[in-house]
Each structure stands twice: as structure tokens, then as C-alpha cells.
Design a protein around this motif. Sequence first.
Motif, PDB file in Angstrom:
ATOM      1  N   GLY A  24       3.363   4.915  -9.974  1.00 47.34           N
ATOM      2  CA  GLY A  24       3.577   4.203 -11.052  1.00 47.34           C
ATOM      3  C   GLY A  24       2.941   3.594 -11.203  1.00 47.34           C
ATOM      4  N   ALA A  25       3.881   1.613 -11.863  1.00 42.22           N
ATOM      5  CA  ALA A  25       2.565   0.587 -12.087  1.00 42.22           C
ATOM      6  C   ALA A  25       2.831  -0.103 -11.011  1.00 42.22           C
ATOM      7  CB  ALA A  25       3.619  -0.068 -13.346  1.00 42.22           C
TER       8      ALA A  25
ATOM      9  N   ALA B 195      -6.337   1.502  -8.441  1.00 39.42           N
ATOM     10  CA  ALA B 195      -5.630   2.518  -8.853  1.00 39.42           C
ATOM     11  C   ALA B 195      -4.044   3.315  -8.387  1.00 39.42           C
ATOM     12  CB  ALA B 195      -6.879   3.495  -8.938  1.00 39.42           C
ATOM     13  N   GLY B 196      -3.479   3.949  -8.827  1.00 42.31           N
ATOM     14  CA  GLY B 196      -2.691   4.222  -8.371  1.00 42.31           C
ATOM     15  C   GLY B 196      -2.598   5.625  -8.524  1.00 42.31           C
TER      16      GLY B 196
ATOM     17  N   ARG C 157       1.252 -14.347  -5.403  1.00 45.03           N
ATOM     18  CA  ARG C 157      -0.228 -14.729  -5.032  1.00 45.03           C
ATOM     19  C   ARG C 157      -0.844 -14.079  -3.927  1.00 45.03           C
ATOM     20  NH1 ARG C 157       4.579 -18.055  -5.045  1.00 45.03           N
ATOM     21  NH2 ARG C 157       4.613 -19.402  -7.002  1.00 45.03           N
ATOM     22  N   ARG C 158      -1.959 -14.234  -4.450  1.00 43.29           N
ATOM     23  CA  ARG C 158      -3.168 -13.372  -3.493  1.00 43.29           C
ATOM     24  C   ARG C 158      -2.785 -12.206  -2.898  1.00 43.29           C
ATOM     25  NH1 ARG C 158      -2.441 -18.714  -3.016  1.00 43.29           N
ATOM     26  NH2 ARG C 158      -0.566 -18.513  -1.723  1.00 43.29           N
ATOM     27  N   VAL C 159      -2.213 -11.248  -3.808  1.00 46.27           N
ATOM     28  CA  VAL C 159      -1.340  -9.634  -3.282  1.00 46.27           C
ATOM     29  C   VAL C 159      -2.398  -8.443  -3.385  1.00 46.27           C
ATOM     30  CG1 VAL C 159       0.301  -8.185  -3.294  1.00 46.27           C
ATOM     31  CG2 VAL C 159       0.734 -11.324  -2.939  1.00 46.27           C
ATOM     32  N   LEU C 160      -2.437  -7.504  -2.226  1.00 48.51           N
ATOM     33  CA  LEU C 160      -4.181  -7.038  -2.654  1.00 48.51           C
ATOM     34  C   LEU C 160      -2.778  -5.190  -2.919  1.00 48.51           C
ATOM     35  CD1 LEU C 160      -5.612  -5.087  -2.913  1.00 48.51           C
ATOM     36  CD2 LEU C 160      -5.822  -4.622  -0.604  1.00 48.51           C
ATOM     37  N   VAL C 161      -2.470  -4.840  -4.189  1.00 43.27           N
ATOM     38  CA  VAL C 161      -1.207  -2.978  -4.106  1.00 43.27           C
ATOM     39  C   VAL C 161      -2.498  -2.779  -4.283  1.00 43.27           C
ATOM     40  CG1 VAL C 161      -0.714  -1.933  -6.182  1.00 43.27           C
ATOM     41  CG2 VAL C 161       0.486  -4.924  -5.673  1.00 43.27           C
ATOM     42  N   GLU C 162      -2.227  -1.267  -4.190  1.00 40.53           N
ATOM     43  CA  GLU C 162      -3.191   0.114  -3.230  1.00 40.53           C
ATOM     44  C   GLU C 162      -2.466   1.466  -4.015  1.00 40.53           C
ATOM     45  OE1 GLU C 162      -7.265  -0.903  -0.944  1.00 40.53           O
ATOM     46  OE2 GLU C 162      -6.056  -0.731   0.102  1.00 40.53           O
TER      47      GLU C 162
ATOM     48  N   ARG D  93       0.705  -1.087   0.189  1.00 43.41           N
ATOM     49  CA  ARG D  93      -0.286  -0.287   0.109  1.00 43.41           C
ATOM     50  C   ARG D  93       1.121   0.884  -0.272  1.00 43.41           C
ATOM     51  NH1 ARG D  93      -3.254  -0.867   4.758  1.00 43.41           N
ATOM     52  NH2 ARG D  93      -4.580  -2.335   3.383  1.00 43.41           N
ATOM     53  N   ARG D  94       0.483   2.181  -0.492  1.00 39.46           N
ATOM     54  CA  ARG D  94       1.294   3.640  -1.034  1.00 39.46           C
ATOM     55  C   ARG D  94       2.770   3.164  -1.574  1.00 39.46           C
ATOM     56  NH1 ARG D  94      -2.284   4.015   3.726  1.00 39.46           N
ATOM     57  NH2 ARG D  94      -0.472   3.894   4.586  1.00 39.46           N
ATOM     58  N   SER D  95       3.058   2.337  -1.662  1.00 46.86           N
ATOM     59  CA  SER D  95       4.222   2.309  -2.508  1.00 46.86           C
ATOM     60  C   SER D  95       4.778   3.420  -3.667  1.00 46.86           C
ATOM     61  CB  SER D  95       4.678   1.482  -3.077  1.00 46.86           C
ATOM     62  OG  SER D  95       4.103   1.224  -4.458  1.00 46.86           O
TER      63      SER D  95
END
Length: 127
Positions: free
Chosen positions: A92-93, A113-114, A83-88, A53-55
Motif C-alpha cells: 500500500g502507501a 518503493a513498496g 521525523r527522520r523515519v525510513l519506510v521501506e 520495514r515490510r509493513s
Amino acid sequence: MTLGVQNTIGGALQANLGGALTARRVVIEDSAWCGAFAHNAGSRLTIEDSVVRRSGREVGELRENTPHIAALLAMDGASLDARRVLVEEAVGAGAKAVGKGARVTLDEGVVRAGVGGYGATVASSDK
């Protein structure tokens, strides 16, 4: 375990120079650059059942000369398996593979969304 800004050198999680790293059930928040970063041929990073989160907080906003930035980043022959990761809220990407042989695999994950980027990108260069 929660990893934050004080734990970052390129990525809060980093596999480099042929190293391997596996992280399970971690939360990575507010990393300065990448949440998880694998670099160089033979390097392998696996992240499972986790949240990134928030990278990219140190970057702030993307500009034309901003270096490669993503929540999940593999470069120059490295591989990153999520695997089974949430990116928020990534700058960037959400996930990015750059350079010959680099590979990112997302399995049963969510990329939300980023800031100024894409969900997933691939770039190749001989440079």
C-alpha cells in the motif's frame, strides 16, 4: 527495540480513542497490517529516528476491497508525526491520511518503493 508480527493489532504502534504514543529509535519489521497507526479524533502518534520495514505482510497484495493499508496511517481526525523515519517495502502507501481531519507529517524522512501503492496518499470521505 524491534517490533514484529507478534506485536500487531492493526498497527505495531497504535494510538486510538484520543490516546498519545511516542516512539523513538525503534525498528518495526514485518508488521501484519500497518507499522504505525493513529485512529480517531484527538489521537496522536509520534515516531522519531526509526525504521518501518515490510509493513502489510498479512495483506500480501492489494485488491479492490483491501482496507486502508500503509506503513504510516492516520484516520478520522488522528495525527501522526514522523521525523527522520525510513519506510521501506510497504504494502500500500508509505504514508496515508484518511478521513476528515486526519494528518500525517513527514519530516526529514525517506519512503522507498513498496508493493502496489504510492509514496503518500490523502483521502477524505464523509462516510
